[in-house]
Structures are given as C-alpha cells and as structure tokens.
Design a protein around this motif. Structure first.
Motif, PDB file in Angstrom:
ATOM      1  N   GLN A  64       1.068   8.042  -0.872  1.00 31.58           N
ATOM      2  CA  GLN A  64       1.325   9.238  -1.666  1.00 31.58           C
ATOM      3  C   GLN A  64       1.397  10.456  -0.730  1.00 31.58           C
ATOM      4  N   ASP A  83      -0.169  13.166  -0.685  1.00 30.75           N
ATOM      5  CA  ASP A  83      -1.454  13.767  -0.332  1.00 30.75           C
ATOM      6  C   ASP A  83      -2.297  12.861   0.571  1.00 30.75           C
ATOM      7  N   GLY A  84      -1.736  11.720   0.979  1.00 29.71           N
ATOM      8  CA  GLY A  84      -2.454  10.821   1.865  1.00 29.71           C
ATOM      9  C   GLY A  84      -3.176   9.697   1.155  1.00 29.71           C
ATOM     10  N   THR A  85      -3.284   9.768  -0.151  1.00 33.75           N
ATOM     11  CA  THR A  85      -3.895   8.666  -0.896  1.00 33.75           C
ATOM     12  C   THR A  85      -2.890   7.519  -1.009  1.00 33.75           C
ATOM     13  N   SER A  86      -3.355   6.378  -1.450  1.00 36.65           N
ATOM     14  CA  SER A  86      -2.473   5.221  -1.554  1.00 36.65           C
ATOM     15  C   SER A  86      -2.776   4.447  -2.827  1.00 36.65           C
ATOM     16  N   THR A  87      -1.794   3.732  -3.293  1.00 38.06           N
ATOM     17  CA  THR A  87      -1.943   2.882  -4.465  1.00 38.06           C
ATOM     18  C   THR A  87      -1.480   1.474  -4.114  1.00 38.06           C
ATOM     19  N   THR A 108       0.876  -1.164   0.000  1.00 32.13           N
ATOM     20  CA  THR A 108       0.000   0.000   0.000  1.00 32.13           C
ATOM     21  C   THR A 108       0.911   1.211   0.000  1.00 32.13           C
ATOM     22  N   VAL A 120      -3.350   7.634   5.609  1.00 30.06           N
ATOM     23  CA  VAL A 120      -3.492   9.079   5.860  1.00 30.06           C
ATOM     24  C   VAL A 120      -2.591   9.513   7.006  1.00 30.06           C
TER      25      VAL A 120
END
Length: 226
Positions: free
Chosen positions: A86, A88-92, A83, A147
């Motif tokens: 990113q 900005d707190g998002t994840s991929t 996980t 986050v």
C-alpha cells in the motif's frame, strides 16, 4: 574516345561505371543528391544485404530470449501468496488467483523488477503507461520489506500494483534467472511469451494483445466444438 552518357536523374540507377575523370563526375553528381534520395538509392541497391542483416538479428534475439527463459514453466501460471504493498507502507495478503479474478476474461502481466536494477529503471515509464490500459502486477524482487518497497515507489512516483518477493522465491518459481523479466498470463491462466532483460513498451503491448487474441480464438473454438 566515344562520348558516354552520364545519368543525372537522382531516381535512376546508374548503369555505367565510367572510367577516369568521368567516373569522378558520376560520384560527385550522386553526392549532390538530397539526403532522402541518396538513402532511397542506397536501399534500392543494397536491400537484400540489409534484409539479411535484419533476419539474422531477429534470429539471434529470439534464440537468446528462448535460452534465457528456458526454465519458465509451460501451462498454468503457478499461484502464490501476494504481499500487496500500500502507498503508506502497509501491506495486505492475497493470492495471484484472487488478484486475477478481479480482471475476468483479460490477460494480465507480471513484471519482475528490483529497486537496485538499472535496466528496470529504464522500463519504469513503459510499465506505468502500460498499467493504464492493461492489468499489470509488478513483483519487487529482493528489494527489502514492504516498507522499503513502498518508499521507493513513492520516491519514483510509481502507480503500480506491487507485491514483495523479498527472497526471490516467486521469481525462481517462474523460472527467471534475473530482472527485469516480463510474462503474460492469458485469460485461461496460462503463461505466455516470457522475456528477460529490457523489453520495449510496444513489445509488452504486443504480447498482451496476442494473448488476448489467442484466448478469444480458443474460446470461440471451444464454443463451436461444444
């Protein structure tokens, strides 16, 4: 009483232990030497005992590290789902295998850490510098969701590739009992030189350099054999 010669040269090793007041004069002359000369004289006389101390400390350190990393599996590095956090707190989502494929022919490092770990804080600058020269994937263990991890990284200005290990399952799968922990995966996907606890930056670099060298030698050996 016969006259006795006092050695005044700061680079000479005193051969006579002079009795009485003369002995005091010898000590006074030695103490008046420059600091570097006194250190050199001390090491010349006591180098064997110091060497023994260094060897003993190295043996103890290696023994402790071997015991702490006894559950780290040998052979291929276990693959797992990443996980990736990113800024900005998002994840991929990705996998370790896919991340390693971005760095073909290179060893990579896994650094396990936690936001609440004080020793991990002391390694942050070393890891940041290391990432400028080597591929490093840091694993945020039991530090909250993506986050929270992203917020900590922004606050501490950590330019890392980071994956979230919210329950510590990845760390335990790799056989580590605590953080910080560091392990190298060589170009052939094998785990190398694991360590747990504080690791110096030079220690991290030497582990990666050694993995790079041994992988190169292995590749050359296979090419010759083929």
């Amino acid at each position: 009483m016969k006259a006795q010669t006092l050695l005044l040269s700061p680079t000479a090793t005193p051969l006579l232990r002079l009795p009485g007041p003369t002995k005091r004069r010898e000590v006074q002359v030695f103490s008046s030497w420059p600091l570097t000369d006194r250190i050199r004289q001390h090491w010349r006389v006591n180098w064997k005992s110091h060497l023994g101390t260094v060897v003993l400390a190295a043996v103890v350190l290696i023994s402790v590290q071997t015991w702490q990393t006894r559950d780290v599996p040998g052979g291929p590095a276990p693959d797992f789902v990443l996980t990736l956090v990113q800024p900005d707190g998002t994840s991929t989502q990705s996998t370790l295998h896919a991340w390693r494929a971005r760095h073909p022919g290179q060893p990579v490092a896994l650094h396990f850490w936690a936001d609440w770990c004080p020793i991990c804080r002391t390694e942050e600058n070393s890891i940041s510098r290391l990432t400028t020269d080597w591929p490093v994937l840091t694993v945020a263990m039991q530090s909250g969701p993506a986050v929270d991890v992203a917020r900590v990284m922004r606050q501490r200005q950590l330019p890392w590739n980071t994956t979230v290990d919210e329950r510590g399952t990845v760390m335990h799968r790799y056989g580590f009992k605590g953080v910080p922990a560091f392990v190298v995966i060589d170009a052939h996907g094998r785990l190398r030189t694991p360590s747990m606890g504080y690791t110096t930056e030079i220690g991290m670099r030497l582990r990666l350099w050694w993995a790079s060298l041994t992988s190169l030698l292995d590749s050359q050996g296979m090419a010759v054999a083929g």
